[in-house]
Design a protein around this motif. Sequence first.
Motif, PDB file in Angstrom:
ATOM      1  N   SER A  80       6.223  14.048   1.415  1.00 41.74           N
ATOM      2  CA  SER A  80       6.512  14.910   0.259  1.00 41.74           C
ATOM      3  C   SER A  80       6.763  14.145  -1.038  1.00 41.74           C
ATOM      4  CB  SER A  80       7.725  15.800   0.572  1.00 41.74           C
ATOM      5  OG  SER A  80       7.598  17.025  -0.092  1.00 41.74           O
ATOM      6  N   LEU A  81       6.339  12.886  -1.078  1.00 39.40           N
ATOM      7  CA  LEU A  81       6.665  12.032  -2.229  1.00 39.40           C
ATOM      8  C   LEU A  81       5.456  11.788  -3.136  1.00 39.40           C
ATOM      9  CD1 LEU A  81       8.804   9.496  -0.182  1.00 39.40           C
ATOM     10  CD2 LEU A  81       9.677  11.015  -1.960  1.00 39.40           C
ATOM     11  N   CYS A  82       4.449  12.665  -3.036  1.00 45.96           N
ATOM     12  CA  CYS A  82       3.178  12.413  -3.738  1.00 45.96           C
ATOM     13  C   CYS A  82       3.376  12.052  -5.217  1.00 45.96           C
ATOM     14  CB  CYS A  82       2.269  13.635  -3.666  1.00 45.96           C
ATOM     15  SG  CYS A  82       2.145  14.387  -2.052  1.00 45.96           S
ATOM     16  N   ASN A  83       4.285  12.735  -5.913  1.00 45.35           N
ATOM     17  CA  ASN A  83       4.411  12.516  -7.360  1.00 45.35           C
ATOM     18  C   ASN A  83       5.175  11.243  -7.713  1.00 45.35           C
ATOM     19  OD1 ASN A  83       4.786  16.071  -7.785  1.00 45.35           O
ATOM     20  ND2 ASN A  83       2.919  14.868  -7.778  1.00 45.35           N
ATOM     21  N   LEU A  84       5.592  10.504  -6.680  1.00 45.08           N
ATOM     22  CA  LEU A  84       6.201   9.189  -6.927  1.00 45.08           C
ATOM     23  C   LEU A  84       5.281   8.080  -6.433  1.00 45.08           C
ATOM     24  CD1 LEU A  84       9.892  10.005  -5.922  1.00 45.08           C
ATOM     25  CD2 LEU A  84       8.936   9.829  -8.216  1.00 45.08           C
ATOM     26  N   GLY A  85       4.015   8.419  -6.167  1.00 50.41           N
ATOM     27  CA  GLY A  85       3.075   7.438  -5.607  1.00 50.41           C
ATOM     28  C   GLY A  85       3.235   7.447  -4.093  1.00 50.41           C
ATOM     29  N   CYS A  86       2.159   7.699  -3.379  1.00 51.43           N
ATOM     30  CA  CYS A  86       2.268   7.870  -1.921  1.00 51.43           C
ATOM     31  C   CYS A  86       2.707   6.567  -1.240  1.00 51.43           C
ATOM     32  CB  CYS A  86       0.921   8.318  -1.375  1.00 51.43           C
ATOM     33  SG  CYS A  86       0.925   8.481   0.418  1.00 51.43           S
ATOM     34  N   PRO A  87       3.845   6.579  -0.517  1.00 54.35           N
ATOM     35  CA  PRO A  87       4.284   5.350   0.155  1.00 54.35           C
ATOM     36  C   PRO A  87       3.467   5.044   1.414  1.00 54.35           C
ATOM     37  CG  PRO A  87       6.034   7.029   0.148  1.00 54.35           C
ATOM     38  CD  PRO A  87       4.794   7.683  -0.334  1.00 54.35           C
ATOM     39  N   ASN A  88       2.598   5.996   1.818  1.00 52.77           N
ATOM     40  CA  ASN A  88       1.846   5.818   3.065  1.00 52.77           C
ATOM     41  C   ASN A  88       0.355   5.580   2.822  1.00 52.77           C
ATOM     42  OD1 ASN A  88       4.205   6.351   4.673  1.00 52.77           O
ATOM     43  ND2 ASN A  88       4.005   8.486   4.014  1.00 52.77           N
ATOM     44  N   ALA A  89       0.000   5.297   1.600  1.00 52.36           N
ATOM     45  CA  ALA A  89      -1.400   5.020   1.239  1.00 52.36           C
ATOM     46  C   ALA A  89      -2.346   6.131   1.704  1.00 52.36           C
ATOM     47  CB  ALA A  89      -1.839   3.662   1.812  1.00 52.36           C
ATOM     48  N   ALA A  90      -1.825   7.366   1.749  1.00 54.79           N
ATOM     49  CA  ALA A  90      -2.632   8.473   2.288  1.00 54.79           C
ATOM     50  C   ALA A  90      -3.430   9.204   1.203  1.00 54.79           C
ATOM     51  CB  ALA A  90      -1.711   9.462   3.004  1.00 54.79           C
ATOM     52  N   LYS A  91      -2.882   9.280   0.034  1.00 53.01           N
ATOM     53  CA  LYS A  91      -3.515  10.059  -1.035  1.00 53.01           C
ATOM     54  C   LYS A  91      -4.703   9.281  -1.594  1.00 53.01           C
ATOM     55  CE  LYS A  91      -1.009  10.477  -4.496  1.00 53.01           C
ATOM     56  NZ  LYS A  91       0.024  10.643  -5.498  1.00 53.01           N
ATOM     57  N   GLN A  92      -5.821   9.961  -1.748  1.00 52.99           N
ATOM     58  CA  GLN A  92      -7.055   9.258  -2.091  1.00 52.99           C
ATOM     59  C   GLN A  92      -7.310   9.261  -3.602  1.00 52.99           C
ATOM     60  OE1 GLN A  92      -9.026   7.756   0.721  1.00 52.99           O
ATOM     61  NE2 GLN A  92      -6.867   8.015   1.241  1.00 52.99           N
ATOM     62  N   GLY A  93      -6.401   8.660  -4.342  1.00 50.33           N
ATOM     63  CA  GLY A  93      -6.584   8.519  -5.792  1.00 50.33           C
ATOM     64  C   GLY A  93      -7.601   7.434  -6.099  1.00 50.33           C
ATOM     65  N   THR A  94      -7.893   7.244  -7.386  1.00 50.98           N
ATOM     66  CA  THR A  94      -8.875   6.209  -7.730  1.00 50.98           C
ATOM     67  C   THR A  94      -8.331   4.814  -7.389  1.00 50.98           C
ATOM     68  OG1 THR A  94      -8.111   6.125 -10.028  1.00 50.98           O
ATOM     69  CG2 THR A  94      -9.994   7.533  -9.578  1.00 50.98           C
ATOM     70  N   ASN A  95      -7.009   4.679  -7.270  1.00 49.24           N
ATOM     71  CA  ASN A  95      -6.442   3.380  -6.863  1.00 49.24           C
ATOM     72  C   ASN A  95      -6.778   3.054  -5.405  1.00 49.24           C
ATOM     73  OD1 ASN A  95      -4.725   5.584  -6.221  1.00 49.24           O
ATOM     74  ND2 ASN A  95      -3.043   4.216  -5.745  1.00 49.24           N
ATOM     75  N   ARG A  96      -7.111   4.085  -4.609  1.00 44.88           N
ATOM     76  CA  ARG A  96      -7.449   3.852  -3.191  1.00 44.88           C
ATOM     77  C   ARG A  96      -8.949   3.850  -2.939  1.00 44.88           C
ATOM     78  NH1 ARG A  96      -3.362   1.547  -1.006  1.00 44.88           N
ATOM     79  NH2 ARG A  96      -1.472   2.469  -1.811  1.00 44.88           N
ATOM     80  N   VAL A  97      -9.701   4.626  -3.722  1.00 42.15           N
ATOM     81  CA  VAL A  97     -11.117   4.846  -3.386  1.00 42.15           C
ATOM     82  C   VAL A  97     -12.039   4.165  -4.415  1.00 42.15           C
ATOM     83  CG1 VAL A  97     -12.882   6.597  -2.882  1.00 42.15           C
ATOM     84  CG2 VAL A  97     -10.481   7.061  -2.328  1.00 42.15           C
ATOM     85  N   GLN A  98     -12.077   4.700  -5.628  1.00 44.62           N
ATOM     86  CA  GLN A  98     -13.124   4.282  -6.567  1.00 44.62           C
ATOM     87  C   GLN A  98     -12.909   2.864  -7.106  1.00 44.62           C
ATOM     88  OE1 GLN A  98     -11.625   7.313  -6.613  1.00 44.62           O
ATOM     89  NE2 GLN A  98     -13.371   8.547  -5.961  1.00 44.62           N
ATOM     90  N   LEU A  99     -11.656   2.541  -7.488  1.00 41.93           N
ATOM     91  CA  LEU A  99     -11.446   1.217  -8.104  1.00 41.93           C
ATOM     92  C   LEU A  99     -11.658   0.080  -7.100  1.00 41.93           C
ATOM     93  CD1 LEU A  99      -8.365   2.149 -10.322  1.00 41.93           C
ATOM     94  CD2 LEU A  99     -10.648   1.568 -11.175  1.00 41.93           C
ATOM     95  N   PRO A 100     -11.084   0.171  -5.869  1.00 40.92           N
ATOM     96  CA  PRO A 100     -11.368  -0.911  -4.921  1.00 40.92           C
ATOM     97  C   PRO A 100     -12.866  -1.055  -4.622  1.00 40.92           C
ATOM     98  CG  PRO A 100      -9.483   0.385  -4.179  1.00 40.92           C
ATOM     99  CD  PRO A 100     -10.068   1.113  -5.352  1.00 40.92           C
ATOM    100  N   GLY A 149       6.884  17.284   4.876  1.00 36.92           N
ATOM    101  CA  GLY A 149       5.625  18.042   4.881  1.00 36.92           C
ATOM    102  C   GLY A 149       4.957  17.848   3.532  1.00 36.92           C
ATOM    103  N   HIS A 150       3.664  18.142   3.478  1.00 38.35           N
ATOM    104  CA  HIS A 150       2.968  18.027   2.192  1.00 38.35           C
ATOM    105  C   HIS A 150       3.547  19.067   1.239  1.00 38.35           C
ATOM    106  CE1 HIS A 150      -0.277  18.334  -0.778  1.00 38.35           C
ATOM    107  NE2 HIS A 150      -0.501  17.076  -0.475  1.00 38.35           N
ATOM    108  N   PRO A 151       3.880  18.668  -0.018  1.00 42.15           N
ATOM    109  CA  PRO A 151       4.636  19.596  -0.870  1.00 42.15           C
ATOM    110  C   PRO A 151       3.834  20.771  -1.432  1.00 42.15           C
ATOM    111  CG  PRO A 151       4.160  17.544  -2.040  1.00 42.15           C
ATOM    112  CD  PRO A 151       3.716  17.344  -0.625  1.00 42.15           C
ATOM    113  N   LYS A 152       2.528  20.604  -1.573  1.00 42.95           N
ATOM    114  CA  LYS A 152       1.770  21.606  -2.344  1.00 42.95           C
ATOM    115  C   LYS A 152       0.551  22.061  -1.551  1.00 42.95           C
ATOM    116  CE  LYS A 152       1.627  20.785  -6.869  1.00 42.95           C
ATOM    117  NZ  LYS A 152       2.397  21.808  -7.548  1.00 42.95           N
TER     118      LYS A 152
END
Length: 505
Positions: A166-186, A289-292
Motif C-alpha cells: 500500500s506504499l505506491c505513492n512513496l515509491g514501491c519498496p518491492n520493485a513491483a510497480k512498472q514505472g519508467t524507472n523499472r521498464v523503459q529507462l533500464p 493490499g493495493h490501495p487503489k
Amino acid sequence: MNERAYDVVIIGSGAGGGTVAQELSPLVRDGLRVLVLEQGPRLNDDEFTGREGEMAPALYEDGGGFLTADGTMMLALGRAYGGSTVVYTGTSLPPPERVIERWDVPGLEYPDLLRRSAKHAAADNVHYLEPELINENNRLFVEGCAKAGWQAGQFPVNVKGCRGSSLCNLGCPNAAKQGTNRVQLPAAERAGVEVVTRARALVIEGRSVRVRVAEQMPGEKGLPSEWAPGDYRVHARSIVLAAGAIGSPALLLRSGCGRALPRLGERFTCHPAHVLVAEHARPITNDVGHPKSYYLDRAEEESFVLETCMYFPFTTAKNLTGFGADHSRFMHAFPRLQMILVLACDRAVPGNRVTVDRAGKPVVHYRFTPEVIEALVRATRASARIFFAAGALRVHAPSADPPLLERSEMGRIDERIAARHFKPGKISLSAAHLMGGCGMGRTPADSVTDAWGRVHGIPWLRVADASLFPDALHINPYLTIMALADRVAERIRSEAGELFGVAAA
Ligand SMILES: Cc1cc2nc3c(=O)[nH]c(=O)nc-3n(C[C@H](O)[C@H](O)[C@H](O)COP(=O)(O)OP(=O)(O)OC[C@H]3O[C@@H](n4cnc5c(N)ncnc54)[C@H](O)[C@@H]3O)c2cc1C
Ligand code: SF4
C-alpha cells in the motif's frame, strides 16, 4: 563550462521522457548518441523504505509541498529517475474517446492513441489485480457503490509481484510497480541511451541546453550523478522536452520562447482532488493490499471521478479539516477508516496557467471555477452516500460545516454538503494529474505544438509529456502520455535521415 554533444537530448525521465528514451534507443544502433537529463536522483532498490518522512523529500518536488500561487492547492509531482511514475499508483486506463474528440487536434486520431496506449499497457504488465490483493477498503467501496445505485469499475494496474504494501505513492519498496524507472529507462540504458541524473536543464539556447549537475548532499538518498557536478553546455541536433506539465512550459518560458508562442503556459488543468474519510465501527484492512483498485467514473454525467485510496498518517492528518480533539479522534481511528479520493474534471480556462518568477522558478496560477466547486460538492455527496451505504458511522466531509456527518444525518446529505462551505484555503486540496502548458493544436495562435509534439516554428524541438494536453483528460493520464510520447519518438525516427543523416530506424 563543460561542453558535450549529442544527437538527441531528452529533458525529463517520467512517463513521457522514459517512453521517448526507449523508443529512440534503436537510433543508438545506428551510431547516434541519445541522452536523458533528469534533475532528480537515481535511488538504489534498498533505499525505497516506504517511510513517509524519508521518501517524500527524496522523490517529490518540494518534498511534496509544491503549492499553487495563492497557496490553495498542493501539486504532487515526482522528481527522480522515472519522474512521477516512481510515485504514481499505476492505475492504467486508456484515453476516453469523447475527450480526444473534444480536443479536436488535427492529426490526432483516437484509434491511433488507443493502439499505442495498449502497446504500452502490455509492456507494463497491466492487468486486473488478483482477488486476494483486494482489501476491505476497496471491497467496501464496491459494496457501497452498488447499494447506492452505481457500479464501480476495477482499475487495471501495472504491477508485477505486488505484495500489497500500500506504499505506491512513496515509491514501491518491492520493485513491483512498472514505472519508467523499472521498464523503459533500464531498457533504454541497456541499448546504449545515456541517462544523467541530478542534471537540471536551466535554459535552451538555440540547439543547446545549459545544464547544472548538482552534487549529492550529505545524507541525501540516491546515487551521485553520472557526471561531475558543475555547469555544462550540451549541444543537440534534436531536443525533446519531457519535463512535465510544469517543468516543460517553465523551461520554454525561461528560454525566452514566450513571445513567439503566446499560448505557452496556458491551458493548465489538474483534476483538483481531496480525500474523504469515513469511520467504521470495526477495524478494516486499509493500509495493506493495493490501495487503489476501484473507481466510479461520473465524468461525463457529473464531472467527477471517485477512486479508492489510502494515504499515510501525515497526508491523512493534513487532509482532515479542523484541529484539536475532533481531529485527533479521527486520526486515532486510523485502522477503522475508509477513504475515497474525489477528483473534479476541470476544463482549461483563461488565467489557469504556468508562469515563471524572476528567478525562473515555475509558478502555477489556479482559480477554482464555480463548475469545479460544484463538481467537488456533487462528488462529496456521492461519496457520503457510498460510505454510509457501506456501513460507516460518520463521514468527514470538508465541504460540510461542521465537517463531520453522523449516520443519523444520512437523509440530510445534500443540505449539509454545499458549495457555500467550500472555501479554498480552508479545505485541503491537492492534484497529481498535472496537464497542459504546451498544448497541441493548429497554429501558435491556439497552441504551442502540432499533433506530433513539434513546437511551432522550431522543427528540432519537440514536447513529449503531459503538457501536450490541450485540456483535461478526465481520467488517470499516464498511458495517454506514453501514447503521445510514442508518436513523438516515431516522428523523430522517421525523420532521422533529414535530422541526422541516417536511414529511418
Ligand atoms: C502521487 C501520484 C499518483 C499518481 N497516480 C497515477 C495513476 O495511478 N495513474 C495515472 O495514470 N497517473 C497517475 N499519476 C500521474 C502520472 O504519474 C503523471 O501524469 C505522469 O507521470 C506525467 O508524466 P510526464 O512525463 O508529463 O511528467 P513526469 O512523470 O512528472 O516527469 C517529468 C520529469 O522531468 C524532470 N524535470 C523537470 N524539469 C526538469 C529540468 N529542468 N531538467 C531536468 N529534468 C527536469 C522531473 O524531475 C521529472 O522527473 C500520479 C501522479 C502522482 C504524483
Ligand atoms: S501495493 Fe504493490 S505496487 Fe504498491 S507499493 Fe505495495 S507492492 Fe508496490
